[in-house]
Scaffold this active site. Structure first.
Site, mmCIF file in Angstrom:
data_model
loop_
_atom_site.group_PDB
_atom_site.id
_atom_site.type_symbol
_atom_site.label_atom_id
_atom_site.label_comp_id
_atom_site.label_asym_id
_atom_site.label_seq_id
_atom_site.Cartn_x
_atom_site.Cartn_y
_atom_site.Cartn_z
ATOM 1 N N LYS A 1 0.824 -1.209 0.000
ATOM 2 C CA LYS A 1 0.000 0.000 0.000
ATOM 3 C C LYS A 1 0.862 1.265 0.000
ATOM 4 O O LYS A 1 0.347 2.375 0.085
ATOM 5 C CB LYS A 1 -0.906 0.025 1.248
ATOM 6 N N LYS B 1 -9.711 -18.701 -10.699
ATOM 7 C CA LYS B 1 -9.971 -19.160 -9.328
ATOM 8 C C LYS B 1 -11.260 -18.506 -8.819
ATOM 9 O O LYS B 1 -11.467 -17.303 -9.029
ATOM 10 C CB LYS B 1 -8.782 -18.719 -8.460
ATOM 11 N N LYS C 1 -14.552 -14.000 -4.358
ATOM 12 C CA LYS C 1 -15.577 -12.957 -4.340
ATOM 13 C C LYS C 1 -15.091 -11.684 -5.031
ATOM 14 O O LYS C 1 -15.892 -10.939 -5.578
ATOM 15 C CB LYS C 1 -16.114 -12.682 -2.942
HETATM 16 P P1 ADP Z 1 -11.908 -14.959 -1.708
HETATM 17 O O1 ADP Z 1 -10.852 -15.228 -2.744
HETATM 18 O O2 ADP Z 1 -13.273 -15.240 -2.207
HETATM 19 O O3 ADP Z 1 -11.766 -13.552 -1.128
HETATM 20 P P2 ADP Z 1 -10.740 -15.743 0.761
HETATM 21 O O4 ADP Z 1 -9.427 -15.184 0.330
HETATM 22 O O5 ADP Z 1 -11.540 -15.013 1.797
HETATM 23 O O6 ADP Z 1 -11.651 -15.968 -0.527
HETATM 24 O O7 ADP Z 1 -10.483 -17.243 1.219
HETATM 25 C C1 ADP Z 1 -10.939 -17.802 2.412
HETATM 26 C C2 ADP Z 1 -10.493 -19.245 2.420
HETATM 27 O O8 ADP Z 1 -11.104 -19.986 1.351
HETATM 28 C C3 ADP Z 1 -8.985 -19.441 2.248
HETATM 29 O O9 ADP Z 1 -8.591 -20.499 3.109
HETATM 30 C C4 ADP Z 1 -8.829 -19.851 0.808
HETATM 31 O O10 ADP Z 1 -7.719 -20.692 0.606
HETATM 32 C C5 ADP Z 1 -10.124 -20.607 0.522
HETATM 33 N N1 ADP Z 1 -10.497 -20.400 -0.881
HETATM 34 C C6 ADP Z 1 -10.905 -19.244 -1.438
HETATM 35 N N2 ADP Z 1 -11.177 -19.386 -2.746
HETATM 36 C C7 ADP Z 1 -10.910 -20.683 -3.051
HETATM 37 C C8 ADP Z 1 -10.974 -21.456 -4.256
HETATM 38 N N3 ADP Z 1 -11.391 -20.934 -5.399
HETATM 39 N N4 ADP Z 1 -10.621 -22.766 -4.184
HETATM 40 C C9 ADP Z 1 -10.219 -23.306 -3.012
HETATM 41 N N5 ADP Z 1 -10.128 -22.637 -1.849
HETATM 42 C C10 ADP Z 1 -10.467 -21.341 -1.852
#
Ligand code: ADP
Ligand code: TRP
Length: 325
Positions: free
Chosen positions: A113, A192, A195
């Site tokens: 940042k 991947k 959100k």
């Molecule tokens: P996002 O990418 O939706 O913001 P987060 O970073 O909050 O998701 O991830 C929360 C948890 O879910 C982490 O442990 C992450 O490894 C798992 N996770 C997120 N997206 C995936 C995915 N597409 N496949 C497998 N695990 C995921």
């Protein structure tokens, strides 16, 4: 008995990637004999970016409902909301006073940042200290995390060591557990699922919404009659992760044979998601209509957590030279 602790970001209703990649493995870990699991919703951390009280509250309810719906046994583990244990803020201050400034200034999460420092709040700078307090407050031995959190864990260990050097062996040094073979659930666009990419499938939502999400999965324009390559198609890639093996093999054969369209595959995927997550969806929806029940459940978890937090703080305050109560 190993104390295993991890924080869950509270950024909204979990998607299929979160369920398969994080929630189910963590529940399996907390069900494993010999593990004393502490799982918490990191809503204090989300305050570094979040300003809307309704969204903040709704997000932690959605996350809690999803974990319980997926079968988390809240009697067996300690499941709580970070903000329900305000003692963590007290430890954060004590730890901050043993944290060298450059350690925080050099953290990737902050350095990223650097170009936009005027937009950055001090909470973001302090994020790793709060995370260290999350862990050290509960004498955690093992902390399962994703690769992106590795440096934060190293900082937590460095802070604990610095503190122990000044005050004696007060804090337990945590070990990171980074799983190498992380599962990657693809999203509706093939990237991947995340959100932040707006490509999610959320199995807890009503069937009509789920249908829209499944129908939006991107496929190529191969004609219905044409044989198709299952390995390069997004519908198949997701189906493979949620359907029984025999159904996956049948779908593979159908793809290779031709005369089977992506529309057919999407219909089958939808069916598996609707039926396979029916119990979870029902529980999730029921819990969301009763936030008071969710709050009760989280408060019961916080009471368990606070008993441990108090014991740690007594030890820490005594070593610091404050009255221990
Ligand atoms: P996002 O990418 O939706 O913001 P987060 O970073 O909050 O998701 O991830 C929360 C948890 O879910 C982490 O442990 C992450 O490894 C798992 N996770 C997120 N997206 C995936 C995915 N597409 N496949 C497998 N695990 C995921
Ligand atoms: N920072 C972690 C993340 O973004 C969440 C978290 C907060 C955490 N406190 C923690 C993880 C303590 C493990 C231990 O995913």
């Amino acid at each position: 008995m190993a104390r295993i602790l991890t924080g869950i970001q509270s950024t909204g209703t979990p998607h299929l990637g979160n369920v398969l990649g994080a929630i189910r493995p963590a529940i399996a870990m907390s069900d494993t004999p010999g593990n004393d699991a502490f799982l918490f919703i990191a809503d204090l951390h989300s305050l570094t970016t979040m300003r809307d009280r309704e969204v903040l509250r709704a997000n932690s309810h959605a996350v809690a409902a999803a974990w319980v719906a997926c079968g988390l046994d809240t009697d067996r583990c300690t499941f709580y909301r970070q903000s329900d244990v305000p003692e963590v803020a007290e430890l954060t201050w004590y730890l901050g006073c043993s944290t060298p400034y450059p350690m925080l200034a050099n953290a990737h999460s902050f350095k990223d940042k650097q170009e936009r420092l005027h937009e950055v709040n001090a909470g973001l700078f302090y994020y790793p200290v709060l995370m260290a307090a999350d862990i050290l407050l509960y004498d955690a031995n093992v902390v399962p995390i994703g690769k992106d959190q590795k440096q934060h864990l190293e900082i937590a260990r460095d802070i604990a060591s610095a503190f122990n050097r000044s005050y004696g062996e007060v804090l337990v040094l945590p070990e990171a557990r980074i799983s190498e073979e992380v599962m990657m659930v693809p999203g509706t666009d093939g990237q991947k699922m995340s959100k932040s990419y707006g490509n999610t499938i959320i199995p807890f939502l009503p069937e009509s919404t789920l249908k829209k999400q499944v129908m939006s999965i991107v496929t190529d324009s191969a004609a219905l009659d044409a044989p198709k390559d299952p390995e390069s198609d997004n519908v198949f890639k997701i189906f493979r992760l949620v359907a029984p093996t025999s159904a996956v093999e049948t779908m593979r054969t159908n793809y290779l044979a031709g005369g089977y369209g992506y529309g057919h595959a999407k219909k089958e995927l939808l069916e598996v998601l609707v039926n396979g997550f029916r119990a979870e969806r029902d529980t999730f929806q029921r819990l969301l209509t009763d936030p008071a029940e969710l709050d009760r459940l989280l408060r019961a978890g916080a009471d368990k957590a606070r008993a441990v937090a108090h014991a740690t703080l007594r030890r820490v305050r005594d070593r610091l030279g404050f009255v221990a109560h």
